[in-house]
Write a protein that holds these residues in place. Structure first.
Motif, PDB file in Angstrom:
ATOM      1  N   MET A  53      40.676  10.963 -34.552  1.00 14.53           N
ATOM      2  CA  MET A  53      42.150  10.624 -34.561  1.00 14.53           C
ATOM      3  C   MET A  53      42.416   9.977 -35.783  1.00 14.53           C
ATOM      4  SD  MET A  53      44.875  10.651 -32.347  1.00 14.53           S
ATOM      5  CE  MET A  53      44.283  10.678 -30.711  1.00 14.53           C
ATOM      6  N   ASP A  54      43.459  10.465 -36.691  1.00 13.57           N
ATOM      7  CA  ASP A  54      44.089   9.724 -37.476  1.00 13.57           C
ATOM      8  C   ASP A  54      45.020   8.713 -37.216  1.00 13.57           C
ATOM      9  OD1 ASP A  54      45.079   9.386 -40.152  1.00 13.57           O
ATOM     10  OD2 ASP A  54      46.540  11.162 -40.494  1.00 13.57           O
ATOM     11  N   ILE A  55      45.067   7.713 -38.079  1.00 11.43           N
ATOM     12  CA  ILE A  55      45.902   6.504 -37.223  1.00 11.43           C
ATOM     13  C   ILE A  55      47.292   6.686 -37.743  1.00 11.43           C
ATOM     14  CG2 ILE A  55      46.224   4.000 -37.728  1.00 11.43           C
ATOM     15  CD1 ILE A  55      43.435   3.546 -37.882  1.00 11.43           C
ATOM     16  N   THR A  56      47.654   7.106 -38.959  1.00  7.17           N
ATOM     17  CA  THR A  56      49.128   7.303 -39.261  1.00  7.17           C
ATOM     18  C   THR A  56      49.639   8.580 -39.421  1.00  7.17           C
ATOM     19  OG1 THR A  56      48.187   6.902 -41.336  1.00  7.17           O
ATOM     20  CG2 THR A  56      49.567   5.122 -40.721  1.00  7.17           C
ATOM     21  N   MET A  57      50.688   9.012 -38.394  1.00  7.33           N
ATOM     22  CA  MET A  57      51.117  10.384 -38.396  1.00  7.33           C
ATOM     23  C   MET A  57      52.454  10.328 -37.863  1.00  7.33           C
ATOM     24  SD  MET A  57      47.933  12.367 -36.220  1.00  7.33           S
ATOM     25  CE  MET A  57      47.897  11.231 -35.067  1.00  7.33           C
ATOM     26  N   PRO A  58      53.033  11.535 -38.090  1.00  4.62           N
ATOM     27  CA  PRO A  58      54.671  11.349 -37.781  1.00  4.62           C
ATOM     28  C   PRO A  58      54.810  11.645 -36.121  1.00  4.62           C
ATOM     29  CG  PRO A  58      54.050  13.337 -38.756  1.00  4.62           C
ATOM     30  CD  PRO A  58      52.750  12.324 -38.885  1.00  4.62           C
ATOM     31  N   GLU A  59      55.943  11.487 -35.518  1.00  6.80           N
ATOM     32  CA  GLU A  59      55.894  11.713 -34.050  1.00  6.80           C
ATOM     33  C   GLU A  59      55.307  10.446 -33.324  1.00  6.80           C
ATOM     34  OE1 GLU A  59      57.763  14.322 -32.463  1.00  6.80           O
ATOM     35  OE2 GLU A  59      58.247  15.071 -34.719  1.00  6.80           O
ATOM     36  N   MET A  60      54.106  10.806 -33.263  1.00 10.52           N
ATOM     37  CA  MET A  60      53.380   9.545 -32.522  1.00 10.52           C
ATOM     38  C   MET A  60      52.150   9.267 -33.294  1.00 10.52           C
ATOM     39  SD  MET A  60      51.495   9.827 -28.889  1.00 10.52           S
ATOM     40  CE  MET A  60      52.889  10.376 -27.746  1.00 10.52           C
ATOM     41  N   ASP A  61      51.970   7.800 -33.580  1.00  9.96           N
ATOM     42  CA  ASP A  61      50.706   7.472 -34.294  1.00  9.96           C
ATOM     43  C   ASP A  61      49.479   7.525 -33.405  1.00  9.96           C
ATOM     44  OD1 ASP A  61      50.035   4.838 -33.216  1.00  9.96           O
ATOM     45  OD2 ASP A  61      51.964   4.257 -33.920  1.00  9.96           O
ATOM     46  N   GLY A  62      48.480   7.492 -34.107  1.00  9.38           N
ATOM     47  CA  GLY A  62      47.072   7.681 -33.587  1.00  9.38           C
ATOM     48  C   GLY A  62      46.806   6.603 -32.270  1.00  9.38           C
ATOM     49  N   ILE A  63      47.252   5.490 -32.837  1.00 12.15           N
ATOM     50  CA  ILE A  63      46.940   4.329 -31.608  1.00 12.15           C
ATOM     51  C   ILE A  63      47.640   4.379 -30.398  1.00 12.15           C
ATOM     52  CG2 ILE A  63      47.203   1.863 -31.331  1.00 12.15           C
ATOM     53  CD1 ILE A  63      46.488   1.497 -34.296  1.00 12.15           C
ATOM     54  N   THR A  64      49.103   4.756 -30.561  1.00 13.75           N
ATOM     55  CA  THR A  64      49.586   5.383 -29.359  1.00 13.75           C
ATOM     56  C   THR A  64      48.990   6.427 -28.609  1.00 13.75           C
ATOM     57  OG1 THR A  64      51.603   4.536 -30.498  1.00 13.75           O
ATOM     58  CG2 THR A  64      52.162   5.842 -28.465  1.00 13.75           C
ATOM     59  N   ALA A  65      48.760   7.508 -29.392  1.00 19.81           N
ATOM     60  CA  ALA A  65      47.864   8.597 -28.735  1.00 19.81           C
ATOM     61  C   ALA A  65      46.789   8.314 -28.020  1.00 19.81           C
ATOM     62  CB  ALA A  65      47.774   9.650 -29.709  1.00 19.81           C
ATOM     63  N   LEU A  66      45.906   7.314 -28.739  1.00 19.68           N
ATOM     64  CA  LEU A  66      44.619   6.972 -28.166  1.00 19.68           C
ATOM     65  C   LEU A  66      45.011   6.265 -26.882  1.00 19.68           C
ATOM     66  CD1 LEU A  66      41.675   5.635 -28.416  1.00 19.68           C
ATOM     67  CD2 LEU A  66      42.724   3.932 -29.771  1.00 19.68           C
ATOM     68  N   LYS A  67      46.019   5.243 -26.749  1.00 23.31           N
ATOM     69  CA  LYS A  67      46.243   4.719 -25.478  1.00 23.31           C
ATOM     70  C   LYS A  67      46.838   5.611 -24.492  1.00 23.31           C
ATOM     71  CE  LYS A  67      47.537   0.318 -27.515  1.00 23.31           C
ATOM     72  NZ  LYS A  67      48.823  -0.370 -28.222  1.00 23.31           N
ATOM     73  N   GLU A  68      47.230   6.782 -24.641  1.00 29.26           N
ATOM     74  CA  GLU A  68      47.874   7.821 -23.915  1.00 29.26           C
ATOM     75  C   GLU A  68      46.644   8.436 -23.177  1.00 29.26           C
ATOM     76  OE1 GLU A  68      51.218   9.975 -24.137  1.00 29.26           O
ATOM     77  OE2 GLU A  68      52.480   8.466 -24.962  1.00 29.26           O
ATOM     78  N   ILE A  69      45.873   8.992 -24.228  1.00 30.43           N
ATOM     79  CA  ILE A  69      44.526   9.564 -23.930  1.00 30.43           C
ATOM     80  C   ILE A  69      43.675   8.863 -22.834  1.00 30.43           C
ATOM     81  CG2 ILE A  69      42.228  10.524 -24.743  1.00 30.43           C
ATOM     82  CD1 ILE A  69      43.932  11.735 -27.094  1.00 30.43           C
ATOM     83  N   LYS A  70      43.354   7.423 -23.114  1.00 29.87           N
ATOM     84  CA  LYS A  70      42.786   6.552 -22.410  1.00 29.87           C
ATOM     85  C   LYS A  70      43.297   6.356 -21.063  1.00 29.87           C
ATOM     86  CE  LYS A  70      39.077   4.829 -24.746  1.00 29.87           C
ATOM     87  NZ  LYS A  70      37.859   4.918 -24.081  1.00 29.87           N
ATOM     88  N   GLN A  71      44.699   6.654 -20.783  1.00 34.19           N
ATOM     89  CA  GLN A  71      45.160   6.346 -19.622  1.00 34.19           C
ATOM     90  C   GLN A  71      44.983   7.778 -18.937  1.00 34.19           C
ATOM     91  OE1 GLN A  71      49.415   5.630 -20.326  1.00 34.19           O
ATOM     92  NE2 GLN A  71      49.374   3.731 -19.928  1.00 34.19           N
ATOM     93  N   LEU A  72      44.636   8.980 -19.401  1.00 29.41           N
ATOM     94  CA  LEU A  72      44.347  10.197 -18.981  1.00 29.41           C
ATOM     95  C   LEU A  72      42.937  10.026 -18.445  1.00 29.41           C
ATOM     96  CD1 LEU A  72      46.339  12.673 -21.321  1.00 29.41           C
ATOM     97  CD2 LEU A  72      46.900  12.476 -19.093  1.00 29.41           C
ATOM     98  N   ASN A  73      42.268   9.455 -19.237  1.00 26.28           N
ATOM     99  CA  ASN A  73      40.610   9.643 -19.040  1.00 26.28           C
ATOM    100  C   ASN A  73      40.140   8.333 -19.662  1.00 26.28           C
ATOM    101  OD1 ASN A  73      37.989   9.788 -19.152  1.00 26.28           O
ATOM    102  ND2 ASN A  73      37.722  11.597 -20.255  1.00 26.28           N
ATOM    103  N   PRO A  74      39.836   7.353 -18.753  1.00 28.39           N
ATOM    104  CA  PRO A  74      39.307   5.915 -19.370  1.00 28.39           C
ATOM    105  C   PRO A  74      38.032   6.029 -20.221  1.00 28.39           C
ATOM    106  CG  PRO A  74      40.023   5.743 -16.805  1.00 28.39           C
ATOM    107  CD  PRO A  74      40.266   7.259 -17.431  1.00 28.39           C
ATOM    108  N   ASP A  75      37.333   7.114 -19.993  1.00 29.69           N
ATOM    109  CA  ASP A  75      36.316   7.404 -20.697  1.00 29.69           C
ATOM    110  C   ASP A  75      36.039   8.298 -21.826  1.00 29.69           C
ATOM    111  OD1 ASP A  75      34.811   6.100 -18.600  1.00 29.69           O
ATOM    112  OD2 ASP A  75      34.629   7.852 -17.246  1.00 29.69           O
ATOM    113  N   ALA A  76      37.285   8.640 -22.154  1.00 26.41           N
ATOM    114  CA  ALA A  76      37.607   9.350 -23.402  1.00 26.41           C
ATOM    115  C   ALA A  76      36.973   8.722 -24.657  1.00 26.41           C
ATOM    116  CB  ALA A  76      39.171   9.698 -23.773  1.00 26.41           C
ATOM    117  N   LYS A  77      36.312   9.609 -25.363  1.00 27.80           N
ATOM    118  CA  LYS A  77      35.640   9.003 -26.701  1.00 27.80           C
ATOM    119  C   LYS A  77      36.405   9.656 -27.829  1.00 27.80           C
ATOM    120  CE  LYS A  77      30.801   9.149 -24.901  1.00 27.80           C
ATOM    121  NZ  LYS A  77      31.014   9.619 -23.466  1.00 27.80           N
ATOM    122  N   VAL A  78      37.052   8.553 -28.600  1.00 25.76           N
ATOM    123  CA  VAL A  78      37.792   8.643 -29.819  1.00 25.76           C
ATOM    124  C   VAL A  78      37.456   7.988 -30.839  1.00 25.76           C
ATOM    125  CG1 VAL A  78      40.221   8.614 -30.601  1.00 25.76           C
ATOM    126  CG2 VAL A  78      39.936   8.952 -28.192  1.00 25.76           C
TER     127      VAL A  78
END
Length: 120
Positions: A53-78
């Motif tokens: 995951m890139d950190i700086t991106m348009p629309e939604m940055d990588g850290i926000t996306a990371l947090k959302e993915i972690k909510q979907l799957n706490p065991d997600a590897k990013v």
């Protein structure tokens, strides 16, 4: 079976570079996304073993996306990808649950080392 990876970066060139490193080392890139919102959708769709995951991106940055993915799957590897000088963001990402980070420009051996370590 090859381990599956979702590659997320707003720069097509960077996605191509990392995809090239991964496929040459026996990993399967199941999807690519160019922003955080797309990353979350592709994650839901493909349930990959790992996400770069890139950190700086348009629309939604990588850290926000990371947090959302972690909510979907706490065991997600990013693994976060950052340019030099983004140390503060890297710390935020690790606190949000990122397993590791790799610095651009990518060095193939460092990318593979981070992925193998994360996947165990």
């Amino acid at each position: 079976m090859a381990q599956t990876i979702l590659v997320v970066d707003d720069a097509a060139f960077m996605r191509m570079m990392i995809k090239d490193i991964l496929t040459k080392n026996g990993f399967e890139v199941v999807a690519e996304a160019q922003d955080g919102a797309q990353a979350v959708e592709k994650y839901k769709e493909h349930q990959p073993d790992l996400v770069t995951m890139d950190i700086t991106m348009p629309e939604m940055d990588g850290i926000t996306a990371l947090k959302e993915i972690k909510q979907l799957n706490p065991d997600a590897k990013v693994i976060m990808c950052s340019a030099m000088g983004q140390q503060a963001m890297v710390i935020d990402a690790i606190q949000a649950g990122a397993k590791d980070f790799i610095v651009k420009p990518f060095q193939a051996d460092r990318v593979i080392e981070a992925i193998k370590k994360t996947l165990g």
